[in-house]
Design a protein around this motif. Sequence first.
Motif, PDB file in Angstrom:
ATOM      1  N   ARG A   6      37.168  26.428  43.958  1.00  0.00           N
ATOM      2  CA  ARG A   6      36.961  27.381  42.880  1.00  0.00           C
ATOM      3  C   ARG A   6      38.291  28.004  42.490  1.00  0.00           C
ATOM      4  NH1 ARG A   6      31.348  30.007  45.070  1.00  0.00           N
ATOM      5  NH2 ARG A   6      30.101  28.164  44.598  1.00  0.00           N
ATOM      6  N   GLU A  24      36.927  33.067  41.002  1.00  0.00           N
ATOM      7  CA  GLU A  24      35.592  33.461  41.418  1.00  0.00           C
ATOM      8  C   GLU A  24      35.462  34.982  41.361  1.00  0.00           C
ATOM      9  OE1 GLU A  24      34.415  31.851  45.118  1.00  0.00           O
ATOM     10  OE2 GLU A  24      32.434  32.781  45.065  1.00  0.00           O
ATOM     11  N   ASP A  67      32.795  38.000  42.291  1.00  0.00           N
ATOM     12  CA  ASP A  67      31.558  38.276  43.007  1.00  0.00           C
ATOM     13  C   ASP A  67      31.215  39.754  42.873  1.00  0.00           C
ATOM     14  OD1 ASP A  67      29.335  38.005  44.569  1.00  0.00           O
ATOM     15  OD2 ASP A  67      30.456  38.208  46.465  1.00  0.00           O
ATOM     16  N   HIS A  75      31.857  31.794  38.671  1.00  0.00           N
ATOM     17  CA  HIS A  75      32.983  31.062  39.247  1.00  0.00           C
ATOM     18  C   HIS A  75      33.301  29.851  38.392  1.00  0.00           C
ATOM     19  CE1 HIS A  75      29.641  28.831  41.217  1.00  0.00           C
ATOM     20  NE2 HIS A  75      30.395  27.835  40.861  1.00  0.00           N
TER      21      HIS A  75
END
Lengths: 296, 350
Positions: free
Chosen positions: A26, A29, A31, A54
Amino acid sequence: MARIDIPAGSAPCEIAPVAANGTLRRIVEFDRVSKTYLPGTRKEFTAIRDVTFHVEDKPDVGEFIGMLGPSGCGKSTVLRLIAGLAPHFPATSGTVLVDGVPAEGPGPDRGFVFQDYANFPNRTVLDNVAFGLECAHVPQKERLERAWEWLGKVGLNAKNDAYKFPYQLSGGMNQRVAIARTLILGPRIILMDEPFGALDPGTRQNMQDLLVALWKELEATVFFVTHDVGEAVFLADRLYIFSPSPGSIVQQMAITPPDRKSVEMQAVPAFQQSVREVRHLLDQAGRVSPTAPTPA
Amino acid sequence: MADLDSKTPGAARRRGWLGNWWQRVGTLRDVPTQLEGMLLSLACIVGVLVIWWIITVGDGDHRLVDAYTLPSPAATFASFPLLWERGLSLGALTSLSRVFGGFLMAAAIGVPLGLISGSYLRVGAFFKPVSIFGRNVPIAALIPLTLIWFGTADVQKVMFIFLAAVAFIHFDSSSAARAVPDRFLETAYTLGARRNWTKGLRLCVIIALAYSMVASLGWSLLQEHVRLAADVKSAGFWLRALLGFALGIGLWFPLLSHQVLRKVVVPMAMPDVVNSLRLLFGLAFGYIMLAEVINPKHGLGALIITSQRQGPREHIYLCLLIIALLAWGIDRFILMIQRQAFPYLKYGQD
Ligand SMILES: Nc1ncnc2c1ncn2[C@@H]1O[C@H](COP(=O)(O)OP(=O)(O)OP(=O)(O)O)[C@@H](O)[C@H]1O
Ligand SMILES: [Mg+2]
């Protein structure tokens, strides 16, 4: 995991779900990333909330991600979080990973192209393009040669324009310089914040074609913020649609990458249908009128 | 009728060139040609001379203003050779070198410190009280102080100019650095600009050597009754050299050790810095007269004050004219350099 919504109805421009392939690295990304300004005060303001997505680093090809959303929803915030630019960086909560490690302050691996080009007024076109190489201590002869080459690649006439100063260039030419200056460093990630927002429709379409051509050989992941739905649908492989402030990504979709020039694409019925559909989605997500005229 | 006239197409022709010209005089922001501008300035000078001549013509009681208060233009200009003999050129040179000395020192400290203050904002916050004090202290009050601190030699005049100018230079340089838009710093960062200690150190050692020379040699030369050959052997000489070196490093290392400052902020702030230096130099040239009039020893100010006390009074007027011309000439000269050094800017300001 990224949420993937397939718009209702058949996909005229082959809008298809993105294959979630967990084995790929990735490159970026997010989150549950949130950014709150002045937390705990009366002026507390949350710009983005729980942004999660992502982007995979596919071998040899980068993805071109178009970002659409109402004004003030946090698109620039997301780009600047990736770039590591204050005051948007660092995030208040959540994790931002670039190439698997938490994002750091700005660096040449993440190029940024601004709407107002920001070419250094005291440097000639050639020295502007060579700036990054100069910082990396590339010898003068080599860096000027490479800058000269890049002027051609972005469609500038090196003989004519290399020794001009930015104030002597038009907006379109200035943006070409800014793009050359960023791409010459071969960044893995290119962040573009409404780069063509200040250009007239004709110039804008030329720049879109240029970008498509350059991107194909660069193999970089591009994040492209725009208010122009047509531009986003034309350029992107994938679209992220943001909700109004505090922004979060409400919709992701895959889109067929461009296979012809911008002007020709505008005339393709399937393309027009896609644009209408995206505009409808945007309207549902925010407040952009589906009938709003777009320049491109 | 005249109003009707001006609306008809043939009106411009019928009004004649004087009428047309008069109309252009009344047009907002209508730019005169270069020749026109020069002729108008000349007209002003002639006008002043004519008024001066009218109020001083005739002799004795027939004059509007008596000869003691205001000499006639003819008498004033006729006294020029005498002024020259009194050492006009040496006086001008003395005054100029005092201003240059003090001003260069002020710039050598004020500019880098200002650029640092405008870039590292905590340093700026630290120096803020000094800066505010320096800009608001009454300049004239510095003269008695500098007399106490530095005696009556040249060094007092130079230090007076230094103290009068340094806070303003610091403030303007700091503003210039701060005025560079964030966007350019962000761009530089994303293009890989970063700290570079070694390059910064190499550059600033060279600069620091220059500071060291000025602090040791330059200072000795300014003193009266100090012989260089003897001074070189003194501990003070070498202490000053060391302090100068440290000052040079301290002022320039923070600026030169970061690519963003060295390649973006400093060059982009430079046009504003130089412009401010040009304007402040004009002020400093005015201040040196203050110092020279109060403690007359050579220089144009001393010429003026002795002319007032012992005559000929005509020389006061001549000196004032020469000072204004000199200041204007220097201003033009710096402006010319500015245009050469920053070709990407369009300078229009006078
Ligand atoms: N430094 C800051 N302090 C406080 N609020 C901020 C700051 N920077 C941005 N914001 C707010 O964060 C929100 C998101 O800003 P951002 O610039 O990311 O929006 P955007 O989607 O790029 O908008 P646009 O399309 O108009 O460029 C906005 O409402 C803005 O007012
Ligand atoms: Mg924005």
